[in-house]
Design a protein around this motif. Sequence first.
Motif, PDB file in Angstrom:
ATOM      1  N   LEU A 109       1.653   8.069  -6.276  1.00  0.00           N
ATOM      2  CA  LEU A 109       1.185   7.305  -7.430  1.00  0.00           C
ATOM      3  C   LEU A 109       1.782   7.822  -8.737  1.00  0.00           C
ATOM      4  O   LEU A 109       2.060   7.053  -9.649  1.00  0.00           O
ATOM      5  N   ASP A 136       0.846  -1.191   0.000  1.00  0.00           N
ATOM      6  CA  ASP A 136       0.000   0.000   0.000  1.00  0.00           C
ATOM      7  C   ASP A 136       0.883   1.243   0.000  1.00  0.00           C
ATOM      8  O   ASP A 136       1.616   1.494   0.960  1.00  0.00           O
ATOM      9  N   ARG A 153      -6.223   6.618   2.209  1.00  0.00           N
ATOM     10  CA  ARG A 153      -5.673   7.381   1.078  1.00  0.00           C
ATOM     11  C   ARG A 153      -4.413   6.707   0.541  1.00  0.00           C
ATOM     12  O   ARG A 153      -3.392   7.341   0.279  1.00  0.00           O
ATOM     13  N   THR A 154      -4.500   5.402   0.391  1.00  0.00           N
ATOM     14  CA  THR A 154      -3.400   4.636  -0.188  1.00  0.00           C
ATOM     15  C   THR A 154      -3.920   3.831  -1.375  1.00  0.00           C
ATOM     16  O   THR A 154      -5.114   3.548  -1.482  1.00  0.00           O
ATOM     17  N   ALA A 155      -3.010   3.481  -2.252  1.00  0.00           N
ATOM     18  CA  ALA A 155      -3.329   2.632  -3.396  1.00  0.00           C
ATOM     19  C   ALA A 155      -2.477   1.371  -3.309  1.00  0.00           C
ATOM     20  O   ALA A 155      -1.345   1.399  -2.811  1.00  0.00           O
ATOM     21  N   ARG A 156      -3.016   0.271  -3.797  1.00  0.00           N
ATOM     22  CA  ARG A 156      -2.321  -1.011  -3.699  1.00  0.00           C
ATOM     23  C   ARG A 156      -1.603  -1.322  -5.010  1.00  0.00           C
ATOM     24  O   ARG A 156      -2.149  -1.122  -6.091  1.00  0.00           O
ATOM     25  N   GLN A 201      -7.696   1.663  -7.791  1.00  0.00           N
ATOM     26  CA  GLN A 201      -8.595   2.096  -6.737  1.00  0.00           C
ATOM     27  C   GLN A 201      -7.785   2.633  -5.575  1.00  0.00           C
ATOM     28  O   GLN A 201      -6.712   2.099  -5.257  1.00  0.00           O
ATOM     29  N   VAL A 202      -8.297   3.686  -4.932  1.00  0.00           N
ATOM     30  CA  VAL A 202      -7.651   4.280  -3.765  1.00  0.00           C
ATOM     31  C   VAL A 202      -8.536   4.043  -2.550  1.00  0.00           C
ATOM     32  O   VAL A 202      -9.749   4.248  -2.607  1.00  0.00           O
ATOM     33  N   ASN A 203      -7.933   3.608  -1.475  1.00  0.00           N
ATOM     34  CA  ASN A 203      -8.672   3.402  -0.234  1.00  0.00           C
ATOM     35  C   ASN A 203      -9.123   4.743   0.327  1.00  0.00           C
ATOM     36  O   ASN A 203      -8.298   5.617   0.592  1.00  0.00           O
ATOM     37  N   ARG A 204     -10.414   4.897   0.495  1.00  0.00           N
ATOM     38  CA  ARG A 204     -10.953   6.194   0.908  1.00  0.00           C
ATOM     39  C   ARG A 204     -10.595   6.553   2.342  1.00  0.00           C
ATOM     40  O   ARG A 204     -10.604   7.736   2.711  1.00  0.00           O
ATOM     41  N   GLU A 245      -1.123   7.967  -1.663  1.00  0.00           N
ATOM     42  CA  GLU A 245      -1.737   8.508  -2.875  1.00  0.00           C
ATOM     43  C   GLU A 245      -0.819   9.505  -3.576  1.00  0.00           C
ATOM     44  O   GLU A 245      -0.771   9.567  -4.805  1.00  0.00           O
TER      45      GLU A 245
END
Length: 479
Positions: free
Chosen positions: A328, A322, A365-368, A359-362, A325
Motif C-alpha cells: 500500500l 486486491d 490482508r489485502t486492500a482494494r 479498508q483492509v480485508n481482515r 497490505e
Amino acid sequence: MSRAGLACATAAALIAAAGGALSGGGGHLMHARALIAALVAPAAAQSGDEPIYYQHPDGKPVYSLTPKTTTDGRAFRAVPAGADLSFDDDAASPASAPVAAPAAAIAGGERKIRFYRNPMGLADTSPVPKKDSMGMNYIPVYEGEDSDDGSVSLSPQKIQRSGVQSERAAMRLIRTVIRAPGAIQLDERRVSVIAMRSESFIQSVANVTTGGKVVKGEPLMQIYSPTISSAAAEFVATIQSKTTGGVATYGRGSRQRLVNLDVPEAAIVAMEKGGPVPTVLQWAAPRDGIVLERNAIEGARANPGDVLFRIADISLVWALVDVAERDLGSLSVGQVVSVRARGYPGRVFDGRVSVIYPQVNRDTRTARIRIELPNPDLALLPEMYLDAEIDTGNPQPVLAVPDSAVLDSGERQVVLVQKGEGRFEPRNVTLGHRGGGYVELRSGVSDGEAVVVSANFLIDAESNLKAALNAFSDAGAAK
C-alpha cells in the motif's frame, strides 16, 4: 642463525610437536593442525623453493625432516616454503596447493603484533605470548590483519575456493512491479434503470433483448398509465385556458407533476404545442449502452418501482484489484497500470489508479484499488478476470546492487565492500526500492565500489569472529 637453519629448526619443532599432538589419538587432531600452522608460518618466510619438511604422499599426518620413502617404496612429498597450510576436513595434513607466502614474509620486514589469539579459535586473547591449557602457543595477530571495523583479509586461494564474487555498485533504473489479480466491474455512474413511477400497463416492447446494444433515444416500449393520462389531461386543459395569471401558476404545477411521473420530455413539449392528450407514451433509451436486463413483457402490468430495463455504458469500465497490505505504501492515485485480461492473451489495456479504498480485508490482508480502463471496442466485459501490473519504481536511476549482496539480520542491513588485496569491509546500508534482482542503496556505499554478491555469508561469519576477538583484546589490554 641463518635463514635456512631457522627453517630447519622450525621444521624440527613442527615434526616433534605434531607427533606429540597426534600421539594422543583423534581427539588431538585439531590441536595438531593449529600447531602445525602456527609453527610453520615463520618458516614459510624463507625464500626459494627449498623444502622445509617432507610429508606422507597420501596426506597422512606423517612427517620427516629428510627425504624418506614409505614401506611400499613411494617417496614422501616435499613441502616447500610458502605452501598453503590450511587443512581439509577429510585429512589431517596441509593442503597440497602451494600459495604465496604471507605479506609480512614477502615484505621481509617486521610488523607490530597487536595481540595473541587462542589457537583453537576461542574468544580469548592475550597482549603477551602465552600457551593454552594444552600447551599450544597463542597465534600472533599483526597490525593490518585485523581492524576495529570488523574487516577481514582472505588469501586469493581461499577467495577462489569459497566462490567469492563481487559486483560494482552503479546507477540503475529499478523497476518495481506490483502484480495483483482482479475483475472487471461496471462504472456505477454509467448505469441507467428504467422503472415506472405509477401503475402502468405495457402495450408493446421494441425488438430489444438482453445483451443487445442501444443508442440514446432509441424506442424501448410503449406503456399506458391511468395516472399519467389523468395528469396529462389536466395539463392540456390548463395551458388551453384563457384565464388569468393565477391559473398560469397552476399550469406550471401540472407540468411539474408530469415531470415527477417521469414522462419523457418530448411528450410534454408536444402537449405544450397543442398536441392531444396521449393515451400511450413511448419510452426511449436514456443513454448508449448494453442492455443488461430486460423485464418488460408485452401486456404485463408494471407496478411503481419495477425495473423494466437496465442499460450500462461499458465504454469505460472499472478494474477492481486486491493488492497486498505491504504494497500500500507504494501506491498512489494516478499511477499507470497495465491490465491483461485472461480472455485476451497477449493484449494489454492501460489505465490509471482512481481510488484506493480505505479498508483492509481482515482475512486476506489485502486492500482494494479501483482502476479506470477505457474500453472503446467493448472487449472488456463485467466480471472478467484480469491480472494487473503497477509500476511503482523510480523513473530516475538510483545507486543499486544485486539483492544477494545484502545481509539482512532484521535489525540492520550490511554489505561487504571489497577493499583490494583480499580485504573485505562490512558496511551498514540503508535500503530503498527493490526490483529486477536489484536493491537501491540510499547510504553506506558509493558509486563504483565493489560489493560481494556471493559467499558473503562466509566472509561475514569470519568478520564477526574477528570483531569479537578485537573486543576481547581491547578488554584485556585495558586491564
